[in-house]
Design a protein around this motif. Structure first.
Motif, PDB file in Angstrom:
ATOM      1  N   MET A  18       0.822  -1.215   0.000  1.00 14.94           N
ATOM      2  CA  MET A  18       0.000   0.000   0.000  1.00 14.94           C
ATOM      3  C   MET A  18       0.853   1.261   0.000  1.00 14.94           C
ATOM      4  O   MET A  18       0.330   2.369   0.030  1.00 14.94           O
ATOM      5  N   GLY A  19       2.187   1.113   0.004  1.00 15.58           N
ATOM      6  CA  GLY A  19       3.078   2.264  -0.017  1.00 15.58           C
ATOM      7  C   GLY A  19       3.395   2.813   1.357  1.00 15.58           C
ATOM      8  O   GLY A  19       3.881   3.936   1.477  1.00 15.58           O
ATOM      9  N   VAL A  20       3.147   2.026   2.404  1.00 14.75           N
ATOM     10  CA  VAL A  20       3.416   2.468   3.774  1.00 14.75           C
ATOM     11  C   VAL A  20       4.771   1.919   4.206  1.00 14.75           C
ATOM     12  O   VAL A  20       5.048   0.734   4.061  1.00 14.75           O
ATOM     13  N   GLU A  21       5.609   2.796   4.739  1.00  8.59           N
ATOM     14  CA  GLU A  21       6.941   2.415   5.212  1.00  8.59           C
ATOM     15  C   GLU A  21       6.945   2.401   6.736  1.00  8.59           C
ATOM     16  O   GLU A  21       6.438   3.331   7.373  1.00  8.59           O
ATOM     17  N   ILE A  22       7.515   1.365   7.333  1.00 13.01           N
ATOM     18  CA  ILE A  22       7.646   1.286   8.788  1.00 13.01           C
ATOM     19  C   ILE A  22       8.895   2.056   9.185  1.00 13.01           C
ATOM     20  O   ILE A  22       9.958   1.880   8.593  1.00 13.01           O
ATOM     21  N   ILE A  23       8.761   2.937  10.186  1.00 12.52           N
ATOM     22  CA  ILE A  23       9.897   3.746  10.644  1.00 12.52           C
ATOM     23  C   ILE A  23      10.133   3.503  12.128  1.00 12.52           C
ATOM     24  O   ILE A  23       9.219   3.147  12.866  1.00 12.52           O
ATOM     25  N   GLY A  24      11.367   3.720  12.539  1.00 12.03           N
ATOM     26  CA  GLY A  24      11.732   3.579  13.940  1.00 12.03           C
ATOM     27  C   GLY A  24      12.353   2.237  14.243  1.00 12.03           C
ATOM     28  O   GLY A  24      11.662   1.288  14.575  1.00 12.03           O
ATOM     29  N   ASN A  25      13.659   2.148  14.103  1.00 14.24           N
ATOM     30  CA  ASN A  25      14.387   0.924  14.406  1.00 14.24           C
ATOM     31  C   ASN A  25      15.546   1.251  15.339  1.00 14.24           C
ATOM     32  O   ASN A  25      16.162   2.317  15.222  1.00 14.24           O
ATOM     33  N   ALA A  26      15.844   0.340  16.251  1.00 16.92           N
ATOM     34  CA  ALA A  26      16.987   0.520  17.135  1.00 16.92           C
ATOM     35  C   ALA A  26      18.238   0.654  16.279  1.00 16.92           C
ATOM     36  O   ALA A  26      18.420  -0.063  15.302  1.00 16.92           O
ATOM     37  N   GLY A  27      19.083   1.608  16.637  1.00 18.23           N
ATOM     38  CA  GLY A  27      20.309   1.867  15.880  1.00 18.23           C
ATOM     39  C   GLY A  27      20.184   3.006  14.898  1.00 18.23           C
ATOM     40  O   GLY A  27      21.195   3.535  14.440  1.00 18.23           O
ATOM     41  N   ASP A  28      18.953   3.401  14.559  1.00 13.97           N
ATOM     42  CA  ASP A  28      18.741   4.539  13.661  1.00 13.97           C
ATOM     43  C   ASP A  28      19.108   5.839  14.373  1.00 13.97           C
ATOM     44  O   ASP A  28      19.063   5.931  15.595  1.00 13.97           O
ATOM     45  N   GLN A  29      19.412   6.860  13.599  1.00 15.74           N
ATOM     46  CA  GLN A  29      19.646   8.190  14.138  1.00 15.74           C
ATOM     47  C   GLN A  29      18.298   8.827  14.456  1.00 15.74           C
ATOM     48  O   GLN A  29      17.364   8.758  13.664  1.00 15.74           O
TER      49      GLN A  29
ATOM     50  N   LEU B 139      10.352  12.302  12.588  1.00  8.44           N
ATOM     51  CA  LEU B 139       9.849  10.939  12.415  1.00  8.44           C
ATOM     52  C   LEU B 139       9.611  10.211  13.734  1.00  8.44           C
ATOM     53  O   LEU B 139       8.833   9.265  13.784  1.00  8.44           O
ATOM     54  N   HIS B 140      10.320  10.636  14.775  1.00  3.13           N
ATOM     55  CA  HIS B 140      10.316   9.908  16.037  1.00  3.13           C
ATOM     56  C   HIS B 140       9.867  10.794  17.192  1.00  3.13           C
ATOM     57  O   HIS B 140      10.153  11.980  17.208  1.00  3.13           O
ATOM     58  N   ASN B 141       9.210  10.173  18.167  1.00  7.19           N
ATOM     59  CA  ASN B 141       8.812  10.838  19.395  1.00  7.19           C
ATOM     60  C   ASN B 141       9.629  10.206  20.518  1.00  7.19           C
ATOM     61  O   ASN B 141       9.412   9.047  20.869  1.00  7.19           O
ATOM     62  N   ALA B 142      10.588  10.949  21.076  1.00 10.70           N
ATOM     63  CA  ALA B 142      11.449  10.427  22.135  1.00 10.70           C
ATOM     64  C   ALA B 142      10.687  10.502  23.455  1.00 10.70           C
ATOM     65  O   ALA B 142      10.437  11.582  23.974  1.00 10.70           O
ATOM     66  N   ILE B 143      10.328   9.344  23.997  1.00  9.37           N
ATOM     67  CA  ILE B 143       9.591   9.319  25.259  1.00  9.37           C
ATOM     68  C   ILE B 143      10.493   8.939  26.431  1.00  9.37           C
ATOM     69  O   ILE B 143      10.079   9.068  27.580  1.00  9.37           O
ATOM     70  N   MET B 144      11.710   8.468  26.129  1.00 11.58           N
ATOM     71  CA  MET B 144      12.696   8.160  27.167  1.00 11.58           C
ATOM     72  C   MET B 144      14.080   8.520  26.660  1.00 11.58           C
ATOM     73  O   MET B 144      14.304   8.624  25.455  1.00 11.58           O
ATOM     74  N   HIS B 145      14.998   8.687  27.598  1.00  2.00           N
ATOM     75  CA  HIS B 145      16.373   9.007  27.256  1.00  2.00           C
ATOM     76  C   HIS B 145      17.276   8.188  28.171  1.00  2.00           C
ATOM     77  O   HIS B 145      16.906   7.863  29.293  1.00  2.00           O
ATOM     78  N   THR B 146      18.418   7.802  27.674  1.00  5.93           N
ATOM     79  CA  THR B 146      19.362   7.010  28.454  1.00  5.93           C
ATOM     80  C   THR B 146      20.771   7.517  28.211  1.00  5.93           C
ATOM     81  O   THR B 146      21.066   8.073  27.151  1.00  5.93           O
ATOM     82  N   GLU B 147      21.618   7.335  29.220  1.00 10.18           N
ATOM     83  CA  GLU B 147      23.041   7.625  29.067  1.00 10.18           C
ATOM     84  C   GLU B 147      23.732   6.313  28.719  1.00 10.18           C
ATOM     85  O   GLU B 147      23.701   5.371  29.505  1.00 10.18           O
ATOM     86  N   ASP B 148      24.307   6.224  27.528  1.00  4.67           N
ATOM     87  CA  ASP B 148      24.959   4.998  27.086  1.00  4.67           C
ATOM     88  C   ASP B 148      26.158   5.378  26.228  1.00  4.67           C
ATOM     89  O   ASP B 148      25.999   5.829  25.094  1.00  4.67           O
ATOM     90  N   ASP B 149      27.348   5.188  26.773  1.00  2.85           N
ATOM     91  CA  ASP B 149      28.570   5.564  26.055  1.00  2.85           C
ATOM     92  C   ASP B 149      28.931   4.594  24.936  1.00  2.85           C
ATOM     93  O   ASP B 149      29.827   4.872  24.144  1.00  2.85           O
ATOM     94  N   SER B 150      28.237   3.463  24.857  1.00  3.22           N
ATOM     95  CA  SER B 150      28.568   2.476  23.832  1.00  3.22           C
ATOM     96  C   SER B 150      27.921   2.762  22.477  1.00  3.22           C
ATOM     97  O   SER B 150      28.219   2.086  21.499  1.00  3.22           O
TER      98      SER B 150
END
Length: 69
Positions: A12-23, A28-39
């Motif tokens: 139908m032309g719909v693309e799924i967005i939001g994957n771990a590792g993406d910038q 496109l994204h709604n940040a509902i949490m934040h974490t400190e991760d140096d890795s």
């Protein structure tokens, strides 16, 4: 999202967005949490709570994600 549902959305032309590792992109994204991760680089999505959908340039549903800073 199951592979069958994903295939139907793509047909139908719909693309799924939001994957771990993406910038993180506030358009496109709604940040509902934040974490400190140096890795991982800054502003990287580390967890996806709800995937989003986009059709062409229009966002149908924003992805709800956790972002590393």
């Amino acid at each position: 999202v199951s592979r069958a549902v994903q295939q139907r959305l793509e047909n139908m032309g719909v693309e799924i967005i939001g994957n771990a590792g993406d910038q993180f992109d506030p358009n496109l994204h709604n940040a509902i949490m934040h974490t400190e991760d140096d890795s991982v680089p800054e502003n990287t999505i580390t967890q996806v709570f709800q995937q989003g959908f986009k059709m062409g340039d229009k966002v149908i549903r924003f992805a709800m994600v956790q972002v590393a800073n």
